[in-house]
Enzyme design. Structure first.
Site, PDB file in Angstrom:
ATOM      1  N   TYR A  21       1.220  -0.986  -0.536  1.00  0.00           N
ATOM      2  CA  TYR A  21      -0.064  -0.081  -0.186  1.00  0.00           C
ATOM      3  C   TYR A  21       0.680   1.546  -0.565  1.00  0.00           C
ATOM      4  O   TYR A  21       0.822   1.872   0.148  1.00  0.00           O
ATOM      5  CB  TYR A  21      -0.780   0.590   0.980  1.00  0.00           C
ATOM      6  N   LYS A 284      -2.215 -17.097   6.076  1.00  0.00           N
ATOM      7  CA  LYS A 284      -1.565 -16.409   7.145  1.00  0.00           C
ATOM      8  C   LYS A 284      -0.661 -16.938   7.918  1.00  0.00           C
ATOM      9  O   LYS A 284       0.144 -17.297   7.817  1.00  0.00           O
ATOM     10  CB  LYS A 284      -2.617 -15.490   7.911  1.00  0.00           C
TER      11      LYS A 284
HETATM   12  C1  LIG Z   1      -5.055 -11.047   4.930  1.00  0.00           C
HETATM   13  C2  LIG Z   1      -6.446 -11.254   4.646  1.00  0.00           C
HETATM   14  C3  LIG Z   1      -6.726 -11.680   3.150  1.00  0.00           C
HETATM   15  C4  LIG Z   1      -5.262 -11.932   2.080  1.00  0.00           C
HETATM   16  O1  LIG Z   1      -4.688 -13.173   2.363  1.00  0.00           O
HETATM   17  P1  LIG Z   1      -3.333 -12.320   1.561  1.00  0.00           P
HETATM   18  O2  LIG Z   1      -2.013 -13.606   1.880  1.00  0.00           O
HETATM   19  O3  LIG Z   1      -2.510 -11.283   1.620  1.00  0.00           O
HETATM   20  O4  LIG Z   1      -3.348 -13.078  -0.248  1.00  0.00           O
HETATM   21  C5  LIG Z   1      -7.847 -12.861   2.804  1.00  0.00           C
HETATM   22  N1  LIG Z   1      -8.736 -12.069   3.503  1.00  0.00           N
HETATM   23  C6  LIG Z   1      -8.783 -11.919   4.977  1.00  0.00           C
HETATM   24  C7  LIG Z   1      -9.271 -11.816   6.131  1.00  0.00           C
HETATM   25  C8  LIG Z   1      -7.497 -11.561   5.179  1.00  0.00           C
HETATM   26  O5  LIG Z   1      -6.372 -11.344   6.699  1.00  0.00           O
END
Ligand SMILES: *Cc1c(COP(=O)(O)O)cnc(C)c1O
Length: 434
Positions: A21, A284
């Site tokens: 960002y 994540k």
């Molecule tokens: C971070 C996140 C994403 C996207 O994941 P990336 O690995 O950054 O592409 C999608 N949904 C939720 C709820 C998130 O917190």
């Protein structure tokens, strides 16, 4: 040993490297991290206040639940590296990916049964949406191709996930005519413990009734809306969604990319409600924050529906699908998590954040303070001064990354009581400075 001086590295960074960002060239000088261990990031040069080491209040964006350089996770990667770091997943398979898929099916709510391993959270959401649209196409209802979500959500930065992010936070006005036009309900009423708002339920019911014929799926982040505003809502709204989706023949997708693996106090946020979605996204903390990997799970019904279509395959296959290194460390991370009393650790952090932030709500400029599981949020009544807030936290020896009007923390589960107190003090200092 580092090869570049800190000054050279920062000059090259500014000249060439996009950050999340961020503008190009960058306008804010980032901290250079030399290494990370336990819950501490070691910087190449002292931060504001003179600290060379900062306690990590962010878990590298919800991911590093066991902290950094964990011996068990390090060993899992090393061991897998000795075998193979990657092979293609088309026509080949391997134990790390198969074990991971079987484990995910076992620990997620019934009746999730099949697993698509993706390489990032956004891709996992893309795959979830593709599954839902293709399901309805395959069973002869191709007009069911819109998605419904509530405002205040975040589902990733690629185009289809962006279309179900909060329209303001996701800057939909920039993308008129590019983003698919999805359906938005109002934000779910705030408060994990708040009773259901009858009016909200009625309005949601009405919206679904009116649009059921064109809806493929409802997609939401259960219980905790993360990057869209760090808001908590009652698990009762998930039961509402399950009931309405069943009544109207609409699939239900839970995006648990941020909430999965204990963060909100339940292993999955869906568990707070005792509700199972048709499709679930994980990411994540899946690999303990070591490597990029995500997963989309679906029920046998969704998979069978897709298989009945004129194109009976799911046409998706990332190059690094099922990456063995990532799968091996994911297996080790899940085993490490489930092998300990993680719920007590999360409760302990929750208690520490509640104590540490008890007086913060009374400060001028603070609109709300909320804590759920290992998540602490201070919402200001104005946009945060990011540089001032980040520096104020660093002076307390803590790494925080505020955004919009929010200063928040989701520390690694291994953060000790003293460090949790320090993080809470830093959040408060950032709220005052920001
Ligand atoms: C971070 C996140 C994403 C996207 O994941 P990336 O690995 O950054 O592409 C999608 N949904 C939720 C709820 C998130 O917190």
């Amino acid at each position: 040993m580092p090869q570049l001086s800190t000054d050279t590295l920062l000059a090259l960074d500014r000249a060439h490297v996009w950050h999340p960002y961020g503008p190009m060239p960058g306008t804010v000088t980032p901290y250079v991290v030399e290494s990370a261990s336990g819950v501490r990031l070691r910087l190449a040069a002292p931060a504001a206040g003179g600290h060379r080491e900062l306690v990590d209040g962010m878990s590298s964006w919800w991911a590093a639940i066991h902290g950094y350089g964990h011996p068990v996770l390090d060993e899992a990667v090393r061991e897998q590296l000795g075998r193979m770091s990657h092979v293609m997943f088309g026509g080949l398979t391997h134990e790390p990916a198969v074990r991971l898929a079987a484990t995910l099916v076992e620990i997620t709510p019934e009746p999730l049964r099949h697993v698509f391993l993706a390489d990032s959270g956004s891709v996992a959401v893309e795959v979830a949406m593709k599954m839902c649209l293709q399901y309805w196409q395959s069973v002869g209802r191709p007009e069911k191709r819109r998605l419904l979500t509530w405002r205040g959500g975040y589902h990733g930065d690629t185009f289809h996930p962006m279309s179900v992010c909060d329209p303001q936070g996701g800057m939909h006005h920039l993308w008129g005519g590019v983003l698919p036009h999805q359906l938005f309900a109002a934000e779910p009423p705030a408060g994990f413990d708040a009773p259901l708002d009858d009016e909200y339920v009625r309005a949601f019911e009405e919206l679904m009734e009116r649009h059921a014929d064109e809806l493929a799926a409802v997609i939401v982040e259960p219980v905790v809306q993360g990057a869209g505003g760090m808001r908590f809502h009652s698990p009762g709204y998930l039961r509402m969604l399950r009931e309405l989706c069943d009544r109207h023949g609409v699939l239900l997708v839970f995006d648990e990319i941020a909430t999965g693996f204990g963060r909100s106090g339940a292993l999955f946020a869906a568990d707070h409600a005792g509700v199972s979605p048709d499709v679930m996204c994980l990411g994540k903390s899946l690999t303990g924050g070591y490597l990029t990997m995500a997963a989309t799970l679906c029920t046998a019904e969704v998979a069978d529906g897709i298989s009945r279509g004129e194109m009976p395959v799911l046409a998706h296959g990332p190059t690094f699908m099922g990456n063995p290194l990532a799968a091996a460390v994911a297996n080790a991370s899940i085993e490490l998590l489930l092998g300990q009393d993680w719920a007590t650790e999360v409760k302990r952090i929750e208690a520490g954040l509640l104590t540490g932030l008890a007086d913060t709500a009374a400060l001028p400029g603070v609109k709300d303070v909320r804590v759920l599981g290992a998540i602490g949020v201070v919402q200001l009544d104005h946009p945060v001064d990011m540089v001032a807030a980040t520096e104020a936290a660093a002076r307390e020896g803590v790494w925080l990354r505020p955004f919009r009007d929010l200063i928040y923390t989701m520390p690694p589960f291994v953060t000790g009581d003293e460090d949790v107190a320090r993080i809470a003090a830093a959040v408060t200092a950032a709220a005052v400075a920001g």
